[in-house]
Design a protein around this motif. Structure first.
Motif, PDB file in Angstrom:
ATOM      1  N   ILE A 246       0.838  -1.203   0.000  1.00 11.97           N
ATOM      2  CA  ILE A 246       0.000   0.000   0.000  1.00 11.97           C
ATOM      3  C   ILE A 246       0.868   1.247   0.000  1.00 11.97           C
ATOM      4  CG2 ILE A 246      -1.688   1.329   1.322  1.00 11.97           C
ATOM      5  CD1 ILE A 246      -2.836  -1.331   2.311  1.00 11.97           C
ATOM      6  N   ASP A 247       1.940   1.229   0.792  1.00 11.57           N
ATOM      7  CA  ASP A 247       2.860   2.370   0.826  1.00 11.57           C
ATOM      8  C   ASP A 247       3.465   2.622  -0.556  1.00 11.57           C
ATOM      9  OD1 ASP A 247       2.387   2.721   3.491  1.00 11.57           O
ATOM     10  OD2 ASP A 247       4.305   1.902   4.177  1.00 11.57           O
ATOM     11  N   GLU A 248       3.825   1.546  -1.232  1.00 14.02           N
ATOM     12  CA  GLU A 248       4.401   1.669  -2.569  1.00 14.02           C
ATOM     13  C   GLU A 248       3.388   2.283  -3.538  1.00 14.02           C
ATOM     14  OE1 GLU A 248       6.451  -1.163  -6.043  1.00 14.02           O
ATOM     15  OE2 GLU A 248       5.828  -2.029  -4.117  1.00 14.02           O
ATOM     16  N   ALA A 249       2.142   1.823  -3.454  1.00 17.25           N
ATOM     17  CA  ALA A 249       1.085   2.364  -4.315  1.00 17.25           C
ATOM     18  C   ALA A 249       0.821   3.823  -3.981  1.00 17.25           C
ATOM     19  CB  ALA A 249      -0.192   1.539  -4.150  1.00 17.25           C
ATOM     20  N   MET A 250       0.772   4.160  -2.686  1.00 19.90           N
ATOM     21  CA  MET A 250       0.501   5.535  -2.272  1.00 19.90           C
ATOM     22  C   MET A 250       1.632   6.461  -2.707  1.00 19.90           C
ATOM     23  SD  MET A 250      -2.227   6.748  -0.685  1.00 19.90           S
ATOM     24  CE  MET A 250      -2.821   5.521   0.501  1.00 19.90           C
ATOM     25  N   SER A 251       2.859   5.979  -2.609  1.00 21.02           N
ATOM     26  CA  SER A 251       4.009   6.770  -3.034  1.00 21.02           C
ATOM     27  C   SER A 251       3.931   7.062  -4.535  1.00 21.02           C
ATOM     28  CB  SER A 251       5.303   6.021  -2.711  1.00 21.02           C
ATOM     29  OG  SER A 251       6.433   6.762  -3.121  1.00 21.02           O
ATOM     30  N   ALA A 252       3.507   6.081  -5.305  1.00 22.02           N
ATOM     31  CA  ALA A 252       3.354   6.264  -6.751  1.00 22.02           C
ATOM     32  C   ALA A 252       2.265   7.298  -7.046  1.00 22.02           C
ATOM     33  CB  ALA A 252       3.020   4.936  -7.418  1.00 22.02           C
ATOM     34  N   LEU A 253       1.183   7.266  -6.275  1.00 24.35           N
ATOM     35  CA  LEU A 253       0.091   8.225  -6.463  1.00 24.35           C
ATOM     36  C   LEU A 253       0.531   9.637  -6.072  1.00 24.35           C
ATOM     37  CD1 LEU A 253      -2.882   6.129  -5.030  1.00 24.35           C
ATOM     38  CD2 LEU A 253      -2.443   6.648  -7.437  1.00 24.35           C
ATOM     39  N   GLN A 254       1.436   9.719  -5.121  1.00 26.71           N
ATOM     40  CA  GLN A 254       1.988  11.021  -4.734  1.00 26.71           C
ATOM     41  C   GLN A 254       2.866  11.561  -5.856  1.00 26.71           C
ATOM     42  OE1 GLN A 254       1.696  13.891  -2.949  1.00 26.71           O
ATOM     43  NE2 GLN A 254       1.955  12.817  -0.997  1.00 26.71           N
ATOM     44  N   LYS A 255       3.704  10.690  -6.415  1.00 30.87           N
ATOM     45  CA  LYS A 255       4.648  11.115  -7.448  1.00 30.87           C
ATOM     46  C   LYS A 255       3.963  11.473  -8.763  1.00 30.87           C
ATOM     47  CE  LYS A 255       8.574   8.512  -5.595  1.00 30.87           C
ATOM     48  NZ  LYS A 255       9.484   7.341  -5.799  1.00 30.87           N
ATOM     49  N   ASP A 256       2.909  10.735  -9.122  1.00 32.21           N
ATOM     50  CA  ASP A 256       2.263  11.019 -10.412  1.00 32.21           C
ATOM     51  C   ASP A 256       1.205  12.122 -10.332  1.00 32.21           C
ATOM     52  OD1 ASP A 256      -0.151   9.898  -9.477  1.00 32.21           O
ATOM     53  OD2 ASP A 256       0.143   7.993 -10.506  1.00 32.21           O
ATOM     54  N   THR A 258      -1.621  12.197  -8.560  1.00 33.89           N
ATOM     55  CA  THR A 258      -3.012  11.805  -8.323  1.00 33.89           C
ATOM     56  C   THR A 258      -3.535  12.337  -6.994  1.00 33.89           C
ATOM     57  OG1 THR A 258      -2.759   9.781  -9.634  1.00 33.89           O
ATOM     58  CG2 THR A 258      -4.590   9.841  -8.068  1.00 33.89           C
ATOM     59  N   LEU A 259      -2.732  12.236  -5.935  1.00 37.32           N
ATOM     60  CA  LEU A 259      -3.183  12.711  -4.617  1.00 37.32           C
ATOM     61  C   LEU A 259      -3.394  14.223  -4.623  1.00 37.32           C
ATOM     62  CD1 LEU A 259      -1.078  10.607  -2.064  1.00 37.32           C
ATOM     63  CD2 LEU A 259      -3.363  10.157  -2.996  1.00 37.32           C
ATOM     64  N   THR A 260      -2.505  14.937  -5.283  1.00 37.79           N
ATOM     65  CA  THR A 260      -2.666  16.393  -5.380  1.00 37.79           C
ATOM     66  C   THR A 260      -3.939  16.747  -6.142  1.00 37.79           C
ATOM     67  OG1 THR A 260      -0.280  16.786  -5.293  1.00 37.79           O
ATOM     68  CG2 THR A 260      -1.636  18.512  -6.279  1.00 37.79           C
ATOM     69  N   LYS A 261      -4.187  16.038  -7.236  1.00 32.91           N
ATOM     70  CA  LYS A 261      -5.388  16.283  -8.043  1.00 32.91           C
ATOM     71  C   LYS A 261      -6.653  16.034  -7.231  1.00 32.91           C
ATOM     72  CE  LYS A 261      -7.698  14.779 -12.304  1.00 32.91           C
ATOM     73  NZ  LYS A 261      -7.626  13.861 -13.471  1.00 32.91           N
ATOM     74  N   LEU A 262      -6.693  14.922  -6.485  1.00 30.36           N
ATOM     75  CA  LEU A 262      -7.865  14.614  -5.673  1.00 30.36           C
ATOM     76  C   LEU A 262      -8.018  15.622  -4.538  1.00 30.36           C
ATOM     77  CD1 LEU A 262      -7.618  10.711  -5.528  1.00 30.36           C
ATOM     78  CD2 LEU A 262      -9.324  12.069  -6.751  1.00 30.36           C
ATOM     79  N   SER A 263      -6.909  16.063  -3.953  1.00 25.58           N
ATOM     80  CA  SER A 263      -6.956  17.080  -2.900  1.00 25.58           C
ATOM     81  C   SER A 263      -7.589  18.358  -3.418  1.00 25.58           C
ATOM     82  CB  SER A 263      -5.543  17.385  -2.397  1.00 25.58           C
ATOM     83  OG  SER A 263      -4.972  16.290  -1.734  1.00 25.58           O
ATOM     84  N   GLN A 264      -7.134  18.799  -4.587  1.00 26.22           N
ATOM     85  CA  GLN A 264      -7.676  20.023  -5.172  1.00 26.22           C
ATOM     86  C   GLN A 264      -9.155  19.862  -5.503  1.00 26.22           C
ATOM     87  OE1 GLN A 264      -6.286  22.906  -5.458  1.00 26.22           O
ATOM     88  NE2 GLN A 264      -4.103  22.525  -5.198  1.00 26.22           N
ATOM     89  N   GLN A 265      -9.534  18.664  -5.945  1.00 26.31           N
ATOM     90  CA  GLN A 265     -10.930  18.413  -6.301  1.00 26.31           C
ATOM     91  C   GLN A 265     -11.863  18.562  -5.108  1.00 26.31           C
ATOM     92  OE1 GLN A 265     -11.617  14.555  -8.135  1.00 26.31           O
ATOM     93  NE2 GLN A 265     -13.772  14.562  -7.547  1.00 26.31           N
ATOM     94  N   PHE A 266     -11.451  18.027  -3.964  1.00 29.24           N
ATOM     95  CA  PHE A 266     -12.352  18.014  -2.813  1.00 29.24           C
ATOM     96  C   PHE A 266     -12.122  19.156  -1.817  1.00 29.24           C
ATOM     97  CE2 PHE A 266     -12.641  13.606  -4.291  1.00 29.24           C
ATOM     98  CZ  PHE A 266     -14.023  13.411  -4.255  1.00 29.24           C
ATOM     99  N   GLY A 268      -9.771  22.138  -2.709  1.00 32.88           N
ATOM    100  CA  GLY A 268      -9.240  23.377  -3.279  1.00 32.88           C
ATOM    101  C   GLY A 268      -7.833  23.676  -2.805  1.00 32.88           C
ATOM    102  N   ALA A 269      -7.169  22.692  -2.208  1.00 33.30           N
ATOM    103  CA  ALA A 269      -5.800  22.824  -1.719  1.00 33.30           C
ATOM    104  C   ALA A 269      -5.183  21.441  -1.630  1.00 33.30           C
ATOM    105  CB  ALA A 269      -5.773  23.505  -0.364  1.00 33.30           C
ATOM    106  N   ASP A 270      -3.858  21.380  -1.599  1.00 31.24           N
ATOM    107  CA  ASP A 270      -3.179  20.084  -1.523  1.00 31.24           C
ATOM    108  C   ASP A 270      -3.005  19.679  -0.066  1.00 31.24           C
ATOM    109  OD1 ASP A 270      -1.747  17.784  -1.880  1.00 31.24           O
ATOM    110  OD2 ASP A 270      -0.144  18.681  -3.073  1.00 31.24           O
ATOM    111  N   ILE A 271      -3.771  18.706   0.373  1.00 34.39           N
ATOM    112  CA  ILE A 271      -3.706  18.241   1.758  1.00 34.39           C
ATOM    113  C   ILE A 271      -2.917  16.945   1.878  1.00 34.39           C
ATOM    114  CG2 ILE A 271      -5.935  19.298   2.251  1.00 34.39           C
ATOM    115  CD1 ILE A 271      -7.051  16.359   2.311  1.00 34.39           C
ATOM    116  N   SER A 272      -2.323  16.513   0.762  1.00 34.65           N
ATOM    117  CA  SER A 272      -1.669  15.203   0.752  1.00 34.65           C
ATOM    118  C   SER A 272      -0.218  15.248   1.207  1.00 34.65           C
ATOM    119  CB  SER A 272      -1.720  14.603  -0.654  1.00 34.65           C
ATOM    120  OG  SER A 272      -0.920  15.342  -1.555  1.00 34.65           O
ATOM    121  N   LYS A 273       0.315  16.460   1.426  1.00 31.73           N
ATOM    122  CA  LYS A 273       1.717  16.607   1.818  1.00 31.73           C
ATOM    123  C   LYS A 273       1.835  17.260   3.190  1.00 31.73           C
ATOM    124  CE  LYS A 273       2.974  17.100  -3.046  1.00 31.73           C
ATOM    125  NZ  LYS A 273       3.467  18.038  -4.096  1.00 31.73           N
TER     126      LYS A 273
END
Length: 275
Positions: A246-256, A258-266, A268-273
């Motif tokens: 799961i950590d490996e998958a989450m790290s990949a989502l952080q790098k590509d 995806t997490l930033t995009k979803l943060s902005q969607q819900f 309006g700011a990046d809450i993933s970092k």
């Protein structure tokens, strides 16, 4: 002759069945000998993972106008499942019963803004890499420029629930407490100038500002990175190999992104970092 042919067919069927069962048992035995959990086997074979969530906790886990289950935690979980190459099935349950459902193996993990802050929970559960970070923020009128530091809160009026952690934090900075029942009332008192500011969780405030962009309020102070709490997928203790995946998958989502995009969607700011 016909009876002998039927007998031969029956014996062949039994032998094939026995061989198949033997192969399955051998595979299960091999997996057990390799130290793989049943959950890890499902992930490695592209099976289904079950995730517990509330479904009534916007913007993290809720049903949209069409009835679809969505939310930041839900969509992050779907993205993780996609990276793992597995299907995901959500099981909705009340918050009070969520960790009990995890204990009873009703689901494999929980996605519901859990941060494992107590020693008891840390001893019982594992948390995968955090996908959201949050801490205390100060919300005040946009044109109020008195908030240069946390120490500047001294003597100012803050609308807070007396039983909340944020009320205790405001008292630590020697602010004057104006008692309220919750965030909605606190915001109204600030807008009516019956309180100078209110303090609450960053994610709750971001959600409010996203829904009410013309409120005339803004975040003035944010807790330092060292004081932020990270929320991640929660699993029963001991399945380290699954947590690593799961950590490996989450790290990949952080790098590509995806997490930033979803943060902005819900939000309006990046809450993933964290920083």
């Amino acid at each position: 002759m016909k009876r002998r042919a039927l007998l031969t067919l029956a014996v062949s069927t039994l032998l094939l069945s026995a061989c198949g069962q033997s192969t399955t048992n051998e595979a299960s035995t091999d997996a057990a000998n390799n130290g793989e959990s049943e959950l890890l086997q499902r992930i490695n074979s592209g099976g289904t993972i079950n995730i517990g969530t509330e479904g009534t906790y916007p913007p993290f886990s809720y049903h949209d106008v069409s009835g679809k289950l969505t939310g930041y935690d839900v969509e992050v979980s779907r993205a993780v499942a996609d990276k793992l190459g597995v299907s995901v099935e959500f099981k909705e349950t009340q918050w009070d019963a969520m960790l009990a459902g995890l204990d009873s193996k009703r689901f494999d993990m929980v996605a519901n803004q859990v941060s494992l802050t107590t020693p008891e929970r840390k001893a019982k559960y594992d948390k995968a890499m955090a996908y959201s970070w949050s801490g205390a923020v100060v919300l005040a009128p946009t044109d109020d420029n008195r908030y240069s530091s946390w120490e500047s809160l001294k003597g100012l009026r803050t609308a807070q629930s007396l039983s909340s952690n944020y009320g205790e934090l405001a008292e630590r900075y020697q602010a004057e407490i104006v008692p309220v029942d919750g965030m909605a009332q606190a915001v109204q008192l600030v807008k009516q100038d019956r309180a100078d500011f209110t303090m609450n969780d960053n994610l709750a405030v971001l959600d409010y500002l996203k829904n009410f962009p013309d409120s005339g309020l803004e975040i003035k102070l944010t807790a330092p990175a060292s004081e932020l709490r990270g929320s991640g997928l929660i699993l029963r203790k001991g399945d380290d190999a699954v947590v690593a995946k799961i950590d490996e998958a989450m790290s990949a989502l952080q790098k590509d992104g995806t997490l930033t995009k979803l943060s902005q969607q819900f939000f309006g700011a990046d809450i993933s970092k964290q920083d």
